[in-house]
Design a protein around this motif. Structure first.
Motif, mmCIF file in Angstrom:
data_model
loop_
_atom_site.group_PDB
_atom_site.id
_atom_site.type_symbol
_atom_site.label_atom_id
_atom_site.label_comp_id
_atom_site.label_asym_id
_atom_site.label_seq_id
_atom_site.Cartn_x
_atom_site.Cartn_y
_atom_site.Cartn_z
ATOM 1 N N GLN A 289 38.670 42.219 27.491
ATOM 2 C CA GLN A 289 39.468 42.235 28.721
ATOM 3 C C GLN A 289 38.711 42.969 29.826
ATOM 4 O O GLN A 289 38.309 44.122 29.638
ATOM 5 C CB GLN A 289 40.797 42.956 28.406
ATOM 6 C CG GLN A 289 41.921 42.631 29.368
ATOM 7 C CD GLN A 289 42.357 41.180 29.302
ATOM 8 O OE1 GLN A 289 42.452 40.611 28.239
ATOM 9 N NE2 GLN A 289 42.596 40.576 30.457
ATOM 10 N N HIS A 290 38.485 42.272 30.952
ATOM 11 C CA HIS A 290 37.793 42.849 32.122
ATOM 12 C C HIS A 290 36.352 43.264 31.828
ATOM 13 O O HIS A 290 35.801 44.120 32.516
ATOM 14 C CB HIS A 290 38.571 44.042 32.699
ATOM 15 C CG HIS A 290 40.007 43.739 32.984
ATOM 16 N ND1 HIS A 290 40.396 42.670 33.762
ATOM 17 C CD2 HIS A 290 41.143 44.335 32.553
ATOM 18 C CE1 HIS A 290 41.705 42.619 33.806
ATOM 19 N NE2 HIS A 290 42.183 43.611 33.071
ATOM 20 N N GLY B 72 39.527 37.176 28.468
ATOM 21 C CA GLY B 72 39.556 38.225 29.493
ATOM 22 C C GLY B 72 38.228 38.572 30.125
ATOM 23 O O GLY B 72 38.168 39.456 30.983
#
Ligand code: NAI
Ligand code: ENO
Length: 293
Positions: free
Chosen positions: A146-147, A174
């Motif tokens: 994620q990110h 993500g």
């Protein structure tokens, strides 16, 4: 309507932190029906089955483990890629995508080109910039990407549909995807990842090799812990990475020796202003980097 990205099967070769975390998220998102795990370590496979990281387990690459795969993801130490690709060559269906997650990309493209020449358009060199010092199927976790960044290094014979599918899968878990050449990739990550690991290992050695090293360690605090955390990374992974990125690392080691020699000279001459200036410049560079994260 079925999701355009949905895969029937991924065969994951190397069921560890990096590959395991990717398939966990794809399963949770419903983007893959079945994950077949291949790993040399039978205990690790048993843990992966228990945790439902994978749905079937094999201790080697064989026609049964590869049959039906839309994507074969290689997530093993980088030096294993040539032998794995050689074994894969006769087993791949024409549509199957082959990708990797290794920390060095010129070596991955060389292995694809040498051992999977017929399949090269469907081979994608990729590298997620996320991870930790943990390893194995038990370290696999949801949300790792994620990110985080995912680098792909397209090559001249790359099929663009396969590339886009792989990028979309990483985006689904993500990640922000970036494209760069394998040479640029290896130079960048030698500087910001591989070299810091070497320095962390070297500094831990310097302490451990000292006759009073154990006493020093008894009093080590958070600065030592933060600076050396990555020296707890798996030696098998890092031996392969450092050898595969040897040229860049030899340049960086020479450069680091110059920095240390400069510091030595400043201490010997007692030049407080120059030392302050040196520290201040580094502080600004790091603070600016941190602010951009
Ligand atoms: N650890 C990290 O933070 C990151 C690692 N990478 C790359 O990801 C790859 C995997 O690293 P991790 O997941 O951290 O390692 P890991 O140790 O957690 O998993 C690797 C797995 O591959 C298995 N394995 C080794 N040789 C094999 C072979 N020939 N055939 C089948 N299985 C084999 C091992 O038993 C192990 O379970 C490496 O190429 C590394 O450079 C990429 C980004 C971050
Ligand atoms: O543990 C850390 O801080 C890392 O630096 C993780 C990492 C290790 C290897 C890679 O190729 C990419 C990211």
């Amino acid at each position: 309507m079925t999701h355009p990205l949905k895969l029937k099967q991924i065969t994951l070769i190397g069921v560890g932190l990096i590959g395991g975390s990717f398939v966990l998220d794809l399963k949770r998102l419903g983007l893959v029906e079945k994950v077949v795990g291949v790993d040399l370590d039978a205990d690790n496979l048993a843990r992966a089955l228990e945790r439902r990281v994978i749905d079937a387990a094999f201790e080697q690459v064989c026609s049964e483990s590869i049959h039906g795969a839309d994507l074969v993801l290689i997530a093993t130490p980088v030096a294993t890629l040539p032998a794995i690709c050689r074994t894969l060559a006769p087993l791949l269906a024409p549509h199957t995508l082959v990708s990797d997650v290794g920390s060095t990309k010129q070596s991955a493209l060389a292995a694809f080109a040498e051992y999977l020449p017929q399949h090269l358009p469907h081979c994608i060199a990729a590298h997620p910039i996320a991870g930790s010092d943990r390893h194995g199927a038990l370290a696999a976790q949801f949300g790792l990407y994620q990110h985080k960044k995912l680098i792909v290094c397209p090559h001249e014979r790359q099929d663009s549909d396969g590339l886009k599918t792989l990028e979309a899968l990483w985006q689904a878990v993500g990640a922000q995807t970036y494209r760069m050449s394998a040479a640029e990739h290896d130079a960048v990550f030698a500087a910001v990842s591989h070299m810091p690991h070497m320095i962390a290992y070297a500094y831990v050695h310097q302490i451990a090799d000292h006759p009073d090293g154990q006493t020093y360690l008894d009093f080590a605090a958070s600065g030592f812990r933060d600076f050396t955390r990555i020296a707890s990374s798996h030696p098998a992974i890092w031996t392969d990475i450092c050898l595969a990125n040897k040229t860049s690392l030899l340049d960086l080691l020479a450069g680091q020796q110059q920095q240390l020699a400069y510091l030595q000279a400043l201490l010997q001459s007692g030049d407080a202003d120059a030392l302050y200036h040196y520290f201040e410049e580094a502080q600004h560079t790091r603070d600016d980097w941190q602010a951009r994260q």
